[in-house]
Motif scaffolding. Structure first.
Motif, PDB file in Angstrom:
ATOM      1  N   ARG A 108       1.647  -2.964   3.950  1.00  0.00           N
ATOM      2  CA  ARG A 108       1.765  -3.843   2.791  1.00  0.00           C
ATOM      3  C   ARG A 108       0.774  -5.006   2.907  1.00  0.00           C
ATOM      4  NH1 ARG A 108       7.391  -4.132   2.900  1.00  0.00           N
ATOM      5  NH2 ARG A 108       7.182  -5.934   4.221  1.00  0.00           N
ATOM      6  N   PHE A 111      -2.839  -3.621   2.546  1.00  0.00           N
ATOM      7  CA  PHE A 111      -3.252  -3.231   1.206  1.00  0.00           C
ATOM      8  C   PHE A 111      -3.520  -4.454   0.352  1.00  0.00           C
ATOM      9  CE2 PHE A 111      -1.499   1.101   2.062  1.00  0.00           C
ATOM     10  CZ  PHE A 111      -2.731   1.700   2.016  1.00  0.00           C
ATOM     11  N   HIS A 112      -2.912  -5.562   0.726  1.00  0.00           N
ATOM     12  CA  HIS A 112      -3.251  -6.795   0.031  1.00  0.00           C
ATOM     13  C   HIS A 112      -4.614  -7.304   0.511  1.00  0.00           C
ATOM     14  CE1 HIS A 112      -2.517 -10.279  -2.392  1.00  0.00           C
ATOM     15  NE2 HIS A 112      -2.828 -11.063  -1.381  1.00  0.00           N
ATOM     16  N   HIS A 115      -8.290  -6.135  -0.787  1.00  0.00           N
ATOM     17  CA  HIS A 115      -8.922  -6.561  -2.029  1.00  0.00           C
ATOM     18  C   HIS A 115      -9.875  -7.735  -1.834  1.00  0.00           C
ATOM     19  CE1 HIS A 115      -6.973  -3.647  -4.445  1.00  0.00           C
ATOM     20  NE2 HIS A 115      -5.872  -3.874  -3.750  1.00  0.00           N
ATOM     21  N   HIS A 121     -11.631  -2.457   3.669  1.00  0.00           N
ATOM     22  CA  HIS A 121     -11.340  -1.354   2.765  1.00  0.00           C
ATOM     23  C   HIS A 121     -12.121  -0.103   3.171  1.00  0.00           C
ATOM     24  CE1 HIS A 121     -10.456  -0.169  -1.694  1.00  0.00           C
ATOM     25  NE2 HIS A 121     -10.061   0.724  -0.824  1.00  0.00           N
ATOM     26  N   VAL A 164       2.575   9.081  -2.192  1.00  0.00           N
ATOM     27  CA  VAL A 164       2.462   7.615  -2.218  1.00  0.00           C
ATOM     28  C   VAL A 164       3.603   7.021  -3.051  1.00  0.00           C
ATOM     29  CG1 VAL A 164       1.083   5.699  -3.133  1.00  0.00           C
ATOM     30  CG2 VAL A 164      -0.016   7.489  -1.784  1.00  0.00           C
ATOM     31  N   GLY A 165       3.917   7.677  -4.173  1.00  0.00           N
ATOM     32  CA  GLY A 165       5.001   7.197  -5.030  1.00  0.00           C
ATOM     33  C   GLY A 165       6.331   7.187  -4.318  1.00  0.00           C
ATOM     34  N   ALA A 168       6.090   4.097  -1.990  1.00  0.00           N
ATOM     35  CA  ALA A 168       5.949   2.810  -2.675  1.00  0.00           C
ATOM     36  C   ALA A 168       7.184   2.473  -3.507  1.00  0.00           C
ATOM     37  CB  ALA A 168       4.699   2.815  -3.562  1.00  0.00           C
ATOM     38  N   ALA A 169       7.679   3.435  -4.293  1.00  0.00           N
ATOM     39  CA  ALA A 169       8.814   3.133  -5.172  1.00  0.00           C
ATOM     40  C   ALA A 169      10.085   2.921  -4.357  1.00  0.00           C
ATOM     41  CB  ALA A 169       9.025   4.253  -6.190  1.00  0.00           C
ATOM     42  N   ARG A 170      10.213   3.654  -3.260  1.00  0.00           N
ATOM     43  CA  ARG A 170      11.363   3.448  -2.398  1.00  0.00           C
ATOM     44  C   ARG A 170      11.427   1.988  -1.963  1.00  0.00           C
ATOM     45  NH1 ARG A 170      16.085   6.144  -0.925  1.00  0.00           N
ATOM     46  NH2 ARG A 170      16.532   5.885   1.266  1.00  0.00           N
ATOM     47  N   GLU A 171      10.267   1.455  -1.655  1.00  0.00           N
ATOM     48  CA  GLU A 171      10.209   0.069  -1.177  1.00  0.00           C
ATOM     49  C   GLU A 171      10.330  -0.943  -2.298  1.00  0.00           C
ATOM     50  OE1 GLU A 171       8.160  -2.363   1.319  1.00  0.00           O
ATOM     51  OE2 GLU A 171       7.090  -0.700   2.237  1.00  0.00           O
ATOM     52  N   ILE A 172       9.567  -0.741  -3.363  1.00  0.00           N
ATOM     53  CA  ILE A 172       9.506  -1.742  -4.435  1.00  0.00           C
ATOM     54  C   ILE A 172      10.782  -1.721  -5.276  1.00  0.00           C
ATOM     55  CG2 ILE A 172       8.280  -2.448  -6.529  1.00  0.00           C
ATOM     56  CD1 ILE A 172       5.779  -1.102  -5.311  1.00  0.00           C
ATOM     57  N   GLU A 175      14.067  -1.053  -2.625  1.00  0.00           N
ATOM     58  CA  GLU A 175      14.079  -2.106  -1.614  1.00  0.00           C
ATOM     59  C   GLU A 175      14.576  -1.644  -0.247  1.00  0.00           C
ATOM     60  OE1 GLU A 175      15.696  -5.789  -3.254  1.00  0.00           O
ATOM     61  OE2 GLU A 175      14.986  -5.166  -5.221  1.00  0.00           O
TER      62      GLU A 175
END
Lengths: 197, 197
Positions: A108, A111-112, A115, A121, A164-165, A168-172, A175
């Motif tokens: 996390r 990935f921030h 950028h 990257h 990836v979904g 990512a969705a599990r986390e976002i 939670e």
């Protein structure tokens, strides 16, 4: 520097020493994040000289990418069980629940950071993402060759998106980190049906 | 404060003024990020008093969440075309390509910020994520009621994961934002087949 990034001169240090160094880099990453991590801190923590670190890895982005690659619990390129379902199961089995939770926090932050850091990257893409994508595509290619997936199945190019979904969705949204039970259920409910298996 | 967060006293300012204020908040977010955004800066940019901002929204997390909700190009709860395929198409049609690119940068910053700001996390969840999830579940429930999806299809609980994966992997792996063409192709190749449609 480009050459160093893709092929560190491993001969100069022992594999044990290399592993120790990568662990220290990951510890520091978890403690202070990518921005906060300095080559000075790595040198101090591992009792190395900065000159050695730069000579061996080229720079901070490459060192971090190598450390992550060393830590990575799954290596798609090494998986070949003879069936698509078996390959996915092997992928899940290689994922350690505790480590996934730790890694999620780490990734996390990274990935921030990518950028604002094109060099990070590039290093992550070359050393971490591309090899896994190549391994995944090889795994899918074999499933097509065995006749398990139709060669023209349009979901073939989206397997990485589905994976990836899941994470990512599990986390976002939910939670909580993806664990093995979740991954198995997700693969059975989403990925295999989309691939027509 | 909890009450303010879920129901701002809209009567005190005109809808035009409210929209203007939200636009200013989003501009500031894009310029300086969540950490850098101050109520002072919002007050200065919008020629409001800080007292008004706090009275109206309760605090920075709620103000930011409201601004995002105002900006949000898709509102799942308003979509009901009579077929699942039509509903997904309406969802894609509401997504503006340029705006998706802008929003992706914005959301990336916010998803990082939520890990250090539980209040922001709660505000985003209550005002942005939960309403969309409820709208999506309602949309799926109607598709089940119409007989388009089997009630026991295990992919039903993972539609949000598939959607998030489309957006996240497109950005992280393919390094470009999801556009309408990609979304249409992804829905046809992945989401509808997983749902058995």
């Amino acid at each position: 520097m480009g050459e160093v990034a893709t092929s560190p001169r491993r001969s100069r240090i022992s594999p044990e020493r290399e592993a120790e160094l990568y662990e220290a880099v990951l510890d520091l990453l978890r403690e202070v994040g990518y921005e906060g991590l300095t080559m000075d801190a790595v040198a101090a923590r591992t009792r190395s000289s900065k000159a050695t670190l730069y000579r061996q890895w080229g720079g901070k982005p490459e060192l971090v990418a190598r450390a992550l690659r060393h830590n990575k619990p799954v290596s798609m390129a090494d998986i070949d069980t003879g069936s698509l379902r078996g390959d996915f199961e092997a992928m899940v089995a290689r994922s350690d629940d505790c480590r996934m939770e730790e890694d999620a926090a780490l990734m996390r932050g990274l990935f921030h950071a990518i950028h604002d850091n094109p060099e990070l990257h590039r290093a992550l893409r070359d050393l971490l993402i591309e090899p896994e994508l190549t391994g995944l595509n090889e795994l899918l290619r074999r499933a097509v060759a065995r006749g398990e997936i139709a060669a023209d199945n349009p979901a073939l190019e989206y397997v990485i998106h589905m994976l990836v979904g899941g994470f990512a969705a599990r986390e976002i949204i939910e939670e909580r980190p993806a664990d093995q039970e979740f991954l198995r259920s997700y693969i059975d409910a989403v990925i295999l049906p989309a691939l027509g298996v």
